[in-house]
Write an enzyme that holds these catalytic residues in place. Structure first.
Site, PDB file in Angstrom:
ATOM      1  N   ARG A   1       0.510  -1.060  -0.015  1.00  0.00           N
ATOM      2  CA  ARG A   1      -0.579   0.019   0.406  1.00  0.00           C
ATOM      3  C   ARG A   1       0.994   0.996  -0.034  1.00  0.00           C
ATOM      4  O   ARG A   1       1.698   1.697   0.860  1.00  0.00           O
ATOM      5  CB  ARG A   1      -1.154  -0.234   0.806  1.00  0.00           C
TER       6      ARG A   1
ATOM      7  N   GLN B   1     -13.933   1.645  10.694  1.00  0.00           N
ATOM      8  CA  GLN B   1     -13.252   1.058  11.483  1.00  0.00           C
ATOM      9  C   GLN B   1     -13.611   1.314  12.909  1.00  0.00           C
ATOM     10  O   GLN B   1     -13.270   0.367  13.644  1.00  0.00           O
ATOM     11  CB  GLN B   1     -12.136   1.377  10.880  1.00  0.00           C
TER      12      GLN B   1
ATOM     13  N   ASP C   1      -0.263   6.394   9.279  1.00  0.00           N
ATOM     14  CA  ASP C   1       0.573   5.462   8.037  1.00  0.00           C
ATOM     15  C   ASP C   1       1.581   5.873   7.686  1.00  0.00           C
ATOM     16  O   ASP C   1       2.608   4.628   7.517  1.00  0.00           O
ATOM     17  CB  ASP C   1      -0.905   5.422   6.613  1.00  0.00           C
TER      18      ASP C   1
ATOM     19  N   ASN D   1      -2.883   9.815   7.274  1.00  0.00           N
ATOM     20  CA  ASN D   1      -3.450   8.600   8.347  1.00  0.00           C
ATOM     21  C   ASN D   1      -4.670   8.257   7.434  1.00  0.00           C
ATOM     22  O   ASN D   1      -5.171   9.521   6.477  1.00  0.00           O
ATOM     23  CB  ASN D   1      -3.428   8.907   9.634  1.00  0.00           C
ATOM     24  N   LYS D   2      -5.622   7.810   8.033  1.00  0.00           N
ATOM     25  CA  LYS D   2      -7.261   8.168   7.275  1.00  0.00           C
ATOM     26  C   LYS D   2      -8.058   8.827   7.363  1.00  0.00           C
ATOM     27  O   LYS D   2      -7.984  10.387   8.322  1.00  0.00           O
ATOM     28  CB  LYS D   2      -7.737   6.818   9.024  1.00  0.00           C
TER      29      LYS D   2
END
Lengths: 259, 259
Positions: A3, A108, A149, A159-160
């Site tokens: 990823r 999530q 991330d 990040n998300k």
């Protein structure tokens, strides 16, 4: 190919590949790759424990924590990153309660984080992502804790999706905003957020829900997996090498150099 | 009893009740109540048309519009409020495209706004609420347009949960933030946001999706229907009495006095 946004995945794949490359036959290749992967697993557990303890000490006076996505036992080999801090507070019998943003599109927060915390006996309240701002403005949150991330050399953090909004809303409402992650998620090759590639995800994650279509055919969907939070919105990074404070360019470089 | 936050509902119920109170028998009561309701309907249509035209003129140079929840033909008797501006731009053959935040928990953006715009042949792209900040930071939006459930005398605005976050994110990214609504949604009895009661909605709106449970049993849910956007974050109000600009205390009072 790992990823693109998650630098620690790339790092782990490279480590296992490098170890395996020393093999002279297939059996040795399997043995070396597995041994390296197990070493990474053990290091991840130790890193989680170190972050959790550093975060617990940093947040001794802050009990009502807002978190995003899942950053716990389901996402790491150990206690987790942001959620690891929550577990450490609970393990130390300190008061702690969590506001979990549900984290659309894949939920999530509602599905994984809330599940982990209910199972751990830690009070958790789920909010739609739209309600996080009202919670911050209403004084319901002592600190925001998120994972990462990938962190650039200057502290810009991928990040998300939705993390950036929480960082802005935390700043405007004078709530500290912490990024929790191991040094393996820091990428000195990325100077800043502009160097971080953000993965686009399938439209169906947004246009359907539990198999039902919610957005009409003919509507477009824009579905980035991550966003980039400018370093200026981060109060501190809680890492396996301790708490890194501004100016981040220096504190991050020093932490990476001491590895 | 009407929904507490939406002052125009209370206003309409009171108007119909006052008209009906003049009746001396049941048949006349029905006739007077219906006539007053029809008058309100026509006034709502005319107000929508006036707002749409005022918004079109105000936003002549801004084509990429982010909107929240549903504020169109499905929500009003006419063209809508924020979405009415979009329809007016399209009717004038001006370029216009809409980014619709899906608006959890009830997904009015994905389900209703996107449906309206696809049917009207206007380009629309749906984003998870978490992605709206990245869109604003990424320069994808020329203006944010939202409706309102109730505006206080000082301009503080109660609207669908998530509006406040968009207002903060718009301000930080220097994107103008417009509230579109008729004067009937302005409540001079509420001095400021603190005087506006925010309705709490059932937990199941967040913890279930399309009949499926997404949050575990044992997790709490905090589900306010609305939030309050401070007047300082509003660029201007687009109303059926024209565009109201800061200082809002004065411009709102003047508009209400001239009715």
């Amino acid at each position: 190919v790992a990823r693109p946004t998650a630098v620690n995945l790339r790092w782990a794949v490279r480590r296992v590949a490098a170890a395996a490359a020393r093999a002279t036959d297939a059996a040795e290749l399997r043995r070396l790759a597995l041994a390296e992967a197990m070493a990474i697993l053990e290091e991840d557990r130790a890193a989680c424990a170190a972050m959790a303890e550093a975060g617990r000490a940093e947040l001794a006076d802050r009990h009502r924590l807002l978190t995003h996505c899942n950053t716990g036992r389901l996402a790491t080999a150990g206690l987790g990153t942001a959620l690891g801090v929550v577990y450490a507070k609970a393990a130390a019998s300190e008061p702690v309660q969590v506001l979990a943003s549900e984290t659309r599109p894949l939920l999530q927060g509602a599905r994984l984080t809330a599940w982990e915390l209910v199972n751990a006996g830690i009070p958790v309240t789920v909010v739609a992502d739209t309600a996080a701002g009202a919670a911050l403005a209403g004084g319901l949150v002592d600190a925001v804790l998120v994972g990462c991330d990938r962190v650039a050399a200057n502290g810009d953090t991928a990040n998300k999706i939705g993390t950036y909004s929480l960082a802005v809303l935390a700043r405007v409402n004078r709530v500290p905003f912490y990024v929790v992650g191991p040094l393996s998620s820091f990428d000195p090759e990325a100077a800043g957020g502009a160097d971080i590639e953000v993965e686009q995800r399938p439209a169906a994650e947004v246009s359907t829900l539990g198999g039902q279509t919610v957005a009409p055919e003919g509507a477009g969907v824009w579905n980035p997996a991550f966003d980039v939070t400018p370093a200026a919105l981060v109060t501190a990074f809680i890492t396996d090498a301790g708490v890194l404070r501004p100016p981040f360019e220096q504190s991050i470089a020093a932490a990476l150099a001491s590895r």
